[in-house]
Write a protein that holds these residues in place. Structure first.
Motif, mmCIF file in Angstrom:
data_model
loop_
_atom_site.group_PDB
_atom_site.id
_atom_site.type_symbol
_atom_site.label_atom_id
_atom_site.label_comp_id
_atom_site.label_asym_id
_atom_site.label_seq_id
_atom_site.Cartn_x
_atom_site.Cartn_y
_atom_site.Cartn_z
ATOM 1 N N GLU A 1 47.164 17.466 32.826
ATOM 2 C CA GLU A 1 46.550 16.614 31.796
ATOM 3 C C GLU A 1 46.623 15.144 32.200
ATOM 4 O O GLU A 1 45.662 14.398 32.066
ATOM 5 N N GLU B 1 46.875 25.573 28.181
ATOM 6 C CA GLU B 1 46.839 25.019 26.825
ATOM 7 C C GLU B 1 46.718 26.141 25.784
ATOM 8 O O GLU B 1 47.400 26.136 24.759
ATOM 9 N N THR B 2 45.876 27.131 26.076
ATOM 10 C CA THR B 2 45.693 28.280 25.182
ATOM 11 C C THR B 2 46.993 29.060 25.040
ATOM 12 O O THR B 2 47.388 29.457 23.953
ATOM 13 N N ASP C 1 40.613 21.670 35.371
ATOM 14 C CA ASP C 1 40.323 21.720 33.941
ATOM 15 C C ASP C 1 40.440 23.145 33.409
ATOM 16 O O ASP C 1 40.960 23.363 32.305
ATOM 17 N N ARG C 2 39.976 24.117 34.189
ATOM 18 C CA ARG C 2 40.079 25.530 33.791
ATOM 19 C C ARG C 2 41.545 25.939 33.684
ATOM 20 O O ARG C 2 41.948 26.636 32.767
ATOM 21 N N GLN C 3 42.316 25.485 34.680
ATOM 22 C CA GLN C 3 43.757 25.777 34.714
ATOM 23 C C GLN C 3 44.448 25.181 33.486
ATOM 24 O O GLN C 3 45.273 25.827 32.836
ATOM 25 N N ARG C 4 44.061 23.941 33.178
ATOM 26 C CA ARG C 4 44.645 23.246 32.026
ATOM 27 C C ARG C 4 44.315 23.984 30.718
ATOM 28 O O ARG C 4 45.175 24.178 29.870
ATOM 29 N N GLN C 5 43.046 24.390 30.582
ATOM 30 C CA GLN C 5 42.603 25.099 29.373
ATOM 31 C C GLN C 5 43.357 26.410 29.180
ATOM 32 O O GLN C 5 43.761 26.757 28.069
ATOM 33 N N LYS C 6 43.559 27.121 30.302
ATOM 34 C CA LYS C 6 44.258 28.406 30.252
ATOM 35 C C LYS C 6 45.706 28.195 29.792
ATOM 36 O O LYS C 6 46.208 28.903 28.919
ATOM 37 N N GLY D 1 50.054 25.722 24.435
ATOM 38 C CA GLY D 1 49.813 24.488 23.689
ATOM 39 C C GLY D 1 50.693 24.280 22.479
ATOM 40 O O GLY D 1 51.213 23.194 22.236
ATOM 41 N N MET E 1 51.257 22.037 33.014
ATOM 42 C CA MET E 1 50.115 21.744 32.141
ATOM 43 C C MET E 1 50.061 20.241 31.832
ATOM 44 O O MET E 1 48.999 19.620 31.889
#
Length: 264
Positions: A119, A146-147, A139-144, A150, A115
């Motif tokens: 970033e 991060e959720t 970005d989708r991978q990062r958001q997933k 994070g 992650m």
């Protein structure tokens, strides 16, 4: 000695409401005060004592620099935990508990590093050369990630303890902690086994007011420990600086005394 909470505070927050009597776990019998309208009522005097025990232990852990991970993935608890625990700087899990979070911690660390590298890549100038589709995918991978991870991104080693809101819902977390001998603190309702955790706090784990009250008490105890740790560190630094200054003054006096003797 004053306690951190009292009967009335807990009563006002609805901590005393248990589950329907038919859903009870007989091992909770010592913490049940009575039955009312087919609902078990928790003995809040016992809760006050258990909050005190848990808070003292949490405070000492925080004071010695240990990390306590909070686990609350149920809808009415996740926002309360995320908001309150975030202020303490402690890690928390409010999305799905990833199996192996503790027992396979190396894999979790790997996912956190992944992650962080995504970033870094997206923030870098080279990301401008990526195709729109690639960028979107990253970005989708990062958001997933991060959720999911994070709130535990800074956790470099296993937590020293777990604080759980509902041990029935978070049974995998409880099981992993037990396997690794990680101490567990938890809100335990009348439908659960208090012996499954080290520091059970008999309390309503469904009402947001009750969850908010107990989480606030636990977080406050942690903050007390962190403040004491900070003050002790500052005092140690001040003592060190004082000793250094004293040493310098002595050396100066010695040098001046030598000079005076030589002049004579």
């Amino acid at each position: 000695m004053s306690t951190r909470t009292n009967y009335k505070d807990l009563l006002d927050a609805g901590v005393h409401f248990g589950h329907l009597t038919r859903k009870w776990d007989p091992r909770m019998a010592p913490y049940i005060f009575m039955e009312k309208n087919d609902i078990h009522i928790i003995d809040l005097h016992k809760t006050v004592a258990k909050v005190e025990d848990a808070s003292n232990a949490l405070k000492q852990m925080a004071k010695s620099g240990k990390k306590i991970m909070f686990v609350a993935t149920k809808k009415q608890a996740k926002d309360i935990v995320a908001e309150r625990v975030n202020k303490t700087g402690m890690p928390y899990v409010t999305e799905r508990w990833p199996g192996g979070m503790l027992t396979n911690f190396a894999t979790i660390r790997k996912a956190i590093r992944k992650m962080q590298s995504i970033e870094k890549l997206l923030a870098d100038d080279t990301a401008k050369h990526l195709q729109k589709k690639e960028r979107l995918m990253l970005d989708r991978q990062r958001q997933k990630l991060e959720t999911q991870l994070g709130s535990i991104r800074d956790l470099n080693r296993l937590p020293a303890a777990l604080f759980i809101v509902d041990i029935k819902k978070e049974h995998i977390a409880v099981k992993e902690a037990r396997k690794l001998n990680i101490p567990t603190f938890a809100m335990v309702d009348t439908n659960s086994d208090p012996n499954a955790v080290d520091f059970p706090i008999p309390a309503n784990d469904d009402a947001s007011s009750s969850i908010e009250k107990i989480i606030d008490l636990a977080s406050t105890a942690i903050e007390e420990g962190l403040n004491e740790r900070k003050l002790e560190k500052e005092k140690a630094q001040a003592d060190k600086a004082k000793a250094k200054q004293k040493k310098a003054e002595k050396a100066k006096e010695k040098a001046e005394s030598t000079e005076t003797k030589e002049e004579k």
